[in-house]
Write an enzyme that holds these catalytic residues in place. Structure first.
Site, PDB file in Angstrom:
ATOM      1  N   ASP A 129     124.271 104.300  83.856  1.00  0.00           N
ATOM      2  CA  ASP A 129     123.038 104.400  84.675  1.00  0.00           C
ATOM      3  C   ASP A 129     123.284 105.530  85.682  1.00  0.00           C
ATOM      4  OD1 ASP A 129     120.923 103.897  86.305  1.00  0.00           O
ATOM      5  OD2 ASP A 129     121.649 102.156  87.445  1.00  0.00           O
ATOM      6  N   SER A 173     114.018 102.841  83.850  1.00  0.00           N
ATOM      7  CA  SER A 173     114.129 102.384  85.136  1.00  0.00           C
ATOM      8  C   SER A 173     113.015 102.569  86.032  1.00  0.00           C
ATOM      9  CB  SER A 173     115.462 103.334  86.127  1.00  0.00           C
ATOM     10  OG  SER A 173     115.301 102.775  87.330  1.00  0.00           O
ATOM     11  N   GLY A 208     121.103 109.929  85.173  1.00  0.00           N
ATOM     12  CA  GLY A 208     121.212 111.161  84.675  1.00  0.00           C
ATOM     13  C   GLY A 208     121.235 110.993  82.884  1.00  0.00           C
ATOM     14  N   SER A 213     114.154 109.147  85.142  1.00  0.00           N
ATOM     15  CA  SER A 213     113.278 110.366  85.049  1.00  0.00           C
ATOM     16  C   SER A 213     112.989 110.707  83.436  1.00  0.00           C
ATOM     17  CB  SER A 213     113.882 111.434  85.870  1.00  0.00           C
ATOM     18  OG  SER A 213     115.240 111.508  85.724  1.00  0.00           O
ATOM     19  N   ASP A 264     115.667  98.482  90.372  1.00  0.00           N
ATOM     20  CA  ASP A 264     116.791  99.073  91.248  1.00  0.00           C
ATOM     21  C   ASP A 264     116.308  98.759  92.572  1.00  0.00           C
ATOM     22  OD1 ASP A 264     118.611 100.847  89.921  1.00  0.00           O
ATOM     23  OD2 ASP A 264     116.571 102.132  89.296  1.00  0.00           O
ATOM     24  N   GLY A 310     117.095 110.745  89.155  1.00  0.00           N
ATOM     25  CA  GLY A 310     116.911 112.343  89.027  1.00  0.00           C
ATOM     26  C   GLY A 310     117.939 113.071  89.350  1.00  0.00           C
ATOM     27  N   PHE A 318     119.520 107.455  94.156  1.00  0.00           N
ATOM     28  CA  PHE A 318     118.339 108.201  93.985  1.00  0.00           C
ATOM     29  C   PHE A 318     118.170 108.441  92.363  1.00  0.00           C
ATOM     30  CE2 PHE A 318     120.025 109.168  97.822  1.00  0.00           C
ATOM     31  CZ  PHE A 318     119.003 109.345  98.687  1.00  0.00           C
TER      32      PHE A 318
END
Ligand code: DX5
Ligand code: ZN
Length: 217
Positions: A175, A8, A177, A198, A35, A145, A143
Site C-alpha cells: 500500500d 484506493s 506509491g 493515484s 482508508d 500520491g 496521504f
C-alpha cells in the site's frame, strides 16, 4: 494465486463517489480499499463511517478497510456493521495485537495487520498463523500520491519467506506509491494484493489502468 487489485477510494472524487464506485465495479478490480484516518495515528483525516456506509451501498466487491486510527478495538463492531470484509489494524496502534486480531475474526471478518515502513516484518512471527493479510506500507501512512519506498522489496521477500515457512495462507498487500512502474517487481517479490490510489484515479482511463495492473504476469 493470481494477484488482486484494490483501488484506493481515497483518491476518488468524493463529489462523484457513486460514479467512481461504478468504475471499480465495472473494472477488473478485486476489492475496494477504504482508508480510515483519525488525525491522531496519522497526520490527516480522510472520511469516516457514514461515507464508508455510502460506498458500501454501491460496491459490488469486498471492502478492504485499512484503519489508520489509535485504539482500533473500539470500532471493530461498527466496521463489521457497515460492511467491512477485511479489517486491517496497524501494528503500531495495538498494545494487545493478538487480542485485536481474534476480535476481528470473532466478528466474522478477515483480519489484517499493517506495518509502517520502519516496523520490521520479524515482529509478526508469533501471530502470522492467525492472520489473513499483512499490509506492508510502502509510504508513511496518511496521504495518497507519495513516493514508493524501495526497501519494501526486502520486506516483501522476508515476509514471503516467513509465510511460506509457516502453515499460514496470509496474503501480502502493498500500500502506497504502487503503479505500473513497480507492480511487476512487487508481484515477483511475492506480493498478493496491490493497492493503487493515484495510479488508478489520476490516470486518463482508470478501468484500463486496473486492467493493466491486473494482467501483469
Ligand atoms: C496511505 C493510504 C493508501 C493510499 C495509497 O496512507 O493507506 O491506501 O490511498 O495512495 P497511492 O496509491 O496514491 O499512494
Ligand atoms: Zn491504505
Amino acid at each position: 494465486m493470481k494477484h488482486l487489485i484494490a483501488p484506493s477510494v481515497l483518491a476518488a472524487d468524493f463529489a462523484n463517489l457513486e460514479r467512481d464506485c461504478k468504475m471499480i465495479n465495472e473494472s477488473q478490480a478485486d476489492w475496494f480499499h477504504i482508508d480510515i484516518m483519525d488525525g491522531v495515528f496519522v497526520p490527516n483525516i480522510s472520511f469516516g463511517m457514514p461515507v464508508m456506509a455510502a460506498i458500501k451501498k454501491h460496491a459490488k466487491k469486498p471492502l478492504d478497510v485499512h484503519l489508520m486510527i489509535v485504539d482500533p478495538d473500539r470500532y471493530v463492531e461498527t466496521f463489521k456493521a457497515i460492511g467491512a470484509d477485511v479489517l486491517t489494524v496497524h501494528y503500531e496502534a495495538c498494545d494487545h495485537l493478538h487480542r485485536s486480531i481474534q476480535n476481528i475474526k470473532a466478528h466474522g471478518m478477515k483480519a489484517g495487520v499493517a506495518l509502517n515502513p520502519h516496523t520490521p516484518v520479524a515482529l509478526l512471527k508469533d501471530v502470522i498463523e492467525d492472520l489473513d493479510l499483512v499490509c506492508l506500507m510502502s509510504v508513511n501512512p496518511g496521504f495518497g500520491g507519495q513516493k514508493f519506498i524501495p526497501n519494501t522489496y526486502n520486506k516483501v521477500k522476508e515476509l514471503r519467506a516467513m509465510i511460506d515457512a509457516s502453515s499460514s495462507n496470509c496474503l501480502i498487500e502493498i500500500d502506497g506509491g504502487v503503479g505500473e512502474n513497480n507492480a511487476k517487481a512487487l508481484i515477483d517479490a511475492g506480493a498478493d494484493v496491490l493497492v493503487a490510489g493515484s495510479a488508478v484515479f489520476a490516470s486518463e482511463d482508470p478501468v484500463r489502468t486496473v486492467e493493466l495492473l491486473k494482467n501483469i504476469d
